[in-house]
Design a protein around this motif. Sequence first.
Motif, PDB file in Angstrom:
ATOM      1  N   ARG A   1       5.191   0.636  -8.241  1.00  0.00           N
ATOM      2  CA  ARG A   1       5.454   2.075  -8.339  1.00  0.00           C
ATOM      3  C   ARG A   1       6.632   2.336  -9.275  1.00  0.00           C
ATOM      4  O   ARG A   1       7.437   1.449  -9.524  1.00  0.00           O
ATOM      5  CB  ARG A   1       5.768   2.645  -6.957  1.00  0.00           C
ATOM      6  N   LEU A   2       6.712   3.556  -9.765  1.00  0.00           N
ATOM      7  CA  LEU A   2       7.890   3.905 -10.549  1.00  0.00           C
ATOM      8  C   LEU A   2       9.081   3.905  -9.617  1.00  0.00           C
ATOM      9  O   LEU A   2       8.942   4.116  -8.412  1.00  0.00           O
ATOM     10  CB  LEU A   2       7.718   5.273 -11.217  1.00  0.00           C
ATOM     11  N   THR A   3      10.268   3.670 -10.143  1.00  0.00           N
ATOM     12  CA  THR A   3      11.458   3.676  -9.298  1.00  0.00           C
ATOM     13  C   THR A   3      12.536   4.516  -9.958  1.00  0.00           C
ATOM     14  O   THR A   3      12.663   4.515 -11.183  1.00  0.00           O
ATOM     15  CB  THR A   3      11.953   2.235  -9.028  1.00  0.00           C
ATOM     16  N   GLY A   4      13.282   5.259  -9.160  1.00  0.00           N
ATOM     17  CA  GLY A   4      14.303   6.150  -9.716  1.00  0.00           C
ATOM     18  C   GLY A   4      13.699   7.504 -10.038  1.00  0.00           C
ATOM     19  O   GLY A   4      12.617   7.850  -9.548  1.00  0.00           O
ATOM     20  N   ALA A   5      14.370   8.247 -10.899  1.00  0.00           N
ATOM     21  CA  ALA A   5      13.926   9.616 -11.160  1.00  0.00           C
ATOM     22  C   ALA A   5      12.554   9.683 -11.822  1.00  0.00           C
ATOM     23  O   ALA A   5      11.815  10.643 -11.629  1.00  0.00           O
ATOM     24  CB  ALA A   5      14.956  10.319 -12.027  1.00  0.00           C
TER      25      ALA A   5
ATOM     26  N   LYS B   1       0.837  -1.204   0.000  1.00  0.00           N
ATOM     27  CA  LYS B   1       0.000   0.000   0.000  1.00  0.00           C
ATOM     28  C   LYS B   1       0.879   1.264   0.000  1.00  0.00           C
ATOM     29  O   LYS B   1       0.618   2.229  -0.732  1.00  0.00           O
ATOM     30  CB  LYS B   1      -0.869  -0.019   1.260  1.00  0.00           C
ATOM     31  N   LEU B   2       1.920   1.226   0.802  1.00  0.00           N
ATOM     32  CA  LEU B   2       2.821   2.387   0.849  1.00  0.00           C
ATOM     33  C   LEU B   2       3.477   2.610  -0.515  1.00  0.00           C
ATOM     34  O   LEU B   2       3.634   3.748  -0.962  1.00  0.00           O
ATOM     35  CB  LEU B   2       3.900   2.189   1.929  1.00  0.00           C
ATOM     36  N   MET B   3       3.830   1.518  -1.182  1.00  0.00           N
ATOM     37  CA  MET B   3       4.425   1.662  -2.520  1.00  0.00           C
ATOM     38  C   MET B   3       3.413   2.260  -3.485  1.00  0.00           C
ATOM     39  O   MET B   3       3.735   3.135  -4.293  1.00  0.00           O
ATOM     40  CB  MET B   3       4.914   0.300  -3.030  1.00  0.00           C
ATOM     41  N   HIS B   4       2.198   1.816  -3.372  1.00  0.00           N
ATOM     42  CA  HIS B   4       1.148   2.325  -4.243  1.00  0.00           C
ATOM     43  C   HIS B   4       0.925   3.828  -3.998  1.00  0.00           C
ATOM     44  O   HIS B   4       0.835   4.624  -4.933  1.00  0.00           O
ATOM     45  CB  HIS B   4      -0.144   1.538  -3.984  1.00  0.00           C
ATOM     46  N   LEU B   5       0.866   4.205  -2.720  1.00  0.00           N
ATOM     47  CA  LEU B   5       0.650   5.627  -2.389  1.00  0.00           C
ATOM     48  C   LEU B   5       1.823   6.478  -2.858  1.00  0.00           C
ATOM     49  O   LEU B   5       1.652   7.618  -3.285  1.00  0.00           O
ATOM     50  CB  LEU B   5       0.449   5.784  -0.877  1.00  0.00           C
ATOM     51  N   SER B   6       3.010   5.891  -2.781  1.00  0.00           N
ATOM     52  CA  SER B   6       4.196   6.610  -3.257  1.00  0.00           C
ATOM     53  C   SER B   6       4.050   6.893  -4.757  1.00  0.00           C
ATOM     54  O   SER B   6       4.336   7.997  -5.225  1.00  0.00           O
ATOM     55  CB  SER B   6       5.436   5.756  -2.984  1.00  0.00           C
ATOM     56  N   HIS B   7       3.594   5.887  -5.496  1.00  0.00           N
ATOM     57  CA  HIS B   7       3.434   6.113  -6.937  1.00  0.00           C
ATOM     58  C   HIS B   7       2.399   7.211  -7.205  1.00  0.00           C
ATOM     59  O   HIS B   7       2.609   8.090  -8.044  1.00  0.00           O
ATOM     60  CB  HIS B   7       3.026   4.828  -7.662  1.00  0.00           C
ATOM     61  N   GLU B   8       1.309   7.159  -6.476  1.00  0.00           N
ATOM     62  CA  GLU B   8       0.259   8.172  -6.670  1.00  0.00           C
ATOM     63  C   GLU B   8       0.803   9.566  -6.418  1.00  0.00           C
ATOM     64  O   GLU B   8       0.503  10.516  -7.134  1.00  0.00           O
ATOM     65  CB  GLU B   8      -0.910   7.892  -5.703  1.00  0.00           C
ATOM     66  N   SER B   9       1.600   9.692  -5.368  1.00  0.00           N
ATOM     67  CA  SER B   9       2.153  10.995  -5.025  1.00  0.00           C
ATOM     68  C   SER B   9       3.168  11.452  -6.085  1.00  0.00           C
ATOM     69  O   SER B   9       3.194  12.628  -6.473  1.00  0.00           O
ATOM     70  CB  SER B   9       2.799  10.908  -3.639  1.00  0.00           C
ATOM     71  N   CYS B  10       3.979  10.515  -6.575  1.00  0.00           N
ATOM     72  CA  CYS B  10       4.937  10.851  -7.646  1.00  0.00           C
ATOM     73  C   CYS B  10       4.186  11.331  -8.887  1.00  0.00           C
ATOM     74  O   CYS B  10       4.589  12.276  -9.557  1.00  0.00           O
ATOM     75  CB  CYS B  10       5.763   9.628  -8.033  1.00  0.00           C
ATOM     76  N   LYS B  11       3.087  10.642  -9.145  1.00  0.00           N
ATOM     77  CA  LYS B  11       2.332  10.944 -10.359  1.00  0.00           C
ATOM     78  C   LYS B  11       1.592  12.283 -10.226  1.00  0.00           C
ATOM     79  O   LYS B  11       1.694  13.143 -11.082  1.00  0.00           O
ATOM     80  CB  LYS B  11       1.337   9.792 -10.558  1.00  0.00           C
ATOM     81  N   THR B  12       0.890  12.448  -9.127  1.00  0.00           N
ATOM     82  CA  THR B  12       0.014  13.607  -9.000  1.00  0.00           C
ATOM     83  C   THR B  12       0.728  14.850  -8.495  1.00  0.00           C
ATOM     84  O   THR B  12       0.517  15.935  -9.017  1.00  0.00           O
ATOM     85  CB  THR B  12      -1.135  13.277  -8.018  1.00  0.00           C
ATOM     86  N   HIS B  13       1.540  14.698  -7.465  1.00  0.00           N
ATOM     87  CA  HIS B  13       2.130  15.894  -6.856  1.00  0.00           C
ATOM     88  C   HIS B  13       3.525  16.213  -7.372  1.00  0.00           C
ATOM     89  O   HIS B  13       3.902  17.374  -7.472  1.00  0.00           O
ATOM     90  CB  HIS B  13       2.166  15.743  -5.331  1.00  0.00           C
TER      91      HIS B  13
END
Length: 562
Positions: free
Chosen positions: A491-495, A455-467
């Motif tokens: 989730r995406l990884t790296g830059a 779930k944390l990985m998923h939320l990280s991706h959402e934040s990378c994508k949206t914010h």
Amino acid sequence: MGAVGSKQHSRVPKASKFSDVYDDNENSVASRYTKLVSAFKKEFEGEKPRTIARSPGRVNLIGEHIDYEGYSVLPMAIGLDVIVAVSVVLKEEGNVEEDEAKATLSIANVDGEKYTPKEFPFDHEQDVDVKSHHWTNYVLCGFKGIFDQLKKQNKLESVLESAFMKRVKKVMVMVDGKVPLGSGLSSSSALNCAVTVALMDAFELSFTKGELSELTCLSERYSGTQSGGMDQAISIMGEKDLAKRIDFNPIGAMDVPLPTNLTFLIGNSCAVSKKAESAHKHYNLRVVECRLAAILMAKHYGEDIEKAKTRVTLREVADLYCNKGDLWTALGAVRKSLNEGSYTKKQLENDEGLGDLRKIFDCENNEAFNVVLQKNDTFKLRDRARHVFSEARRVHEFQKICEGQSPIYTVSGPIHEHWCKVIGLEPDVGVASDDPTKDFGHPMYGMGKEEALAKLMHLSHESCKTHYECSCDELDELVDAFMSAGALGARLTGAGWGGCVVAVCESDVAEEILADVKKSFYEKRFQSGVANIADETNLLFKTAPSAGAAILHYDDEKGVIV
Ligand code: GLA
């Protein structure tokens, strides 16, 4: 003090056999090294390498774009690496002609057609030509970094004056890289680190892992990206079977054991992420935006504008003003001190009173920031800062769960109430669109360890994508492909802006998921030619924490490490 379990004071190990470093079949590893040595001899007219070093790529499990803001990240080294062979030819003593000849640094690649060779003067003060993105730029970064470190340690003069350095006639470097380029698995840092370790050994110098991590982080900035230190630190300090929490200022690496019933998968989105070439509109722009956010937050807390302008990271400001760095307080402060949407340059310079932005970023001396300010007129601050603080929180939580604590998050309850108090709203009224507690989505109370990590990985991706806006269509499609195939999280990884996705799943379904993703994501790309089926095993694979940098003296005649 670095964290417990840190290895920053130790030295890069010398491997005595391939299995110290590699999990792969020993013969195939040995044949790769034999190839490296033969390419070396062929290119450099029979010379034998004096030193061979390797350094791996990495996959970041969580903690994206927060290393340069001073926050800890949680990557692991992967099995794919760069190997580098080096030799130094010395001038003949008493030979006047040779004495006067200029020493050279010759760089070549096993795949010489794709990665053409180049020769440079043996001069640590030369500039790296950031306008031409030749692969050897990263070798030059590593070379320069060694001398920068010596300077920092006040040893530069004595080393340059040493009998050895004065007699250097030619330094030869041969490279073989297995980390796919532009994939977000940090091929550039693997190259920089492997070169640095090999040259260090060949020059008879010895730096600690911490020193190497720091010097390679700084030296890679010569290539034009203002990156943080995650990639280099994990490449140097990675270890088999352990993910690491990498801390900064001071640098440290703390062991994080991953649940043994989980498997991590990597998929390449086939969108190439050219970090250095696109830095002005992606990576370096984000570094600038975060710094502007830090400055406006410091101003909000009443700092004199000139003082505020010296702030560099969001962490610095949060540690000073947000309840000693409490991330929820910092998230509340983001809402109070930064406007939604974008600021224009004019707004920042005039209305916010920052004056000439070029001065803040020392554009006269920093070409990377100069280009960012030339090419961009709008800067998003609130969304970027919100990502940074919430991601830092997710790293903390991920580590705690790996260490056996139970997931504690919930949208209602203490965190939400605390946040509402910080921003002065009644609980529940505070559930506005930018309520940071929403970043944690669903309650995590009662979740199993595996589900919570995912779930944390998923939320990280959402934040990378949206914010943070560092995803792209291909990355999002691949995340969805993994999730539909049954991964627990992805989730995406790296830059970002291309490169790879990391997914996590129960180990017993890993193969099925890979087969499914191959079908749904890759087959059409193989057909259209976007991806090459011959690269399949480098595009989609299982991964596990692997060893970090090592020195291996390989004798190709005996076929053994000596
Ligand atoms: C690149 C940089 C790292 C880090 C990541 C994003 O890989 O080199 O320092 O900032 O991007 O997390």
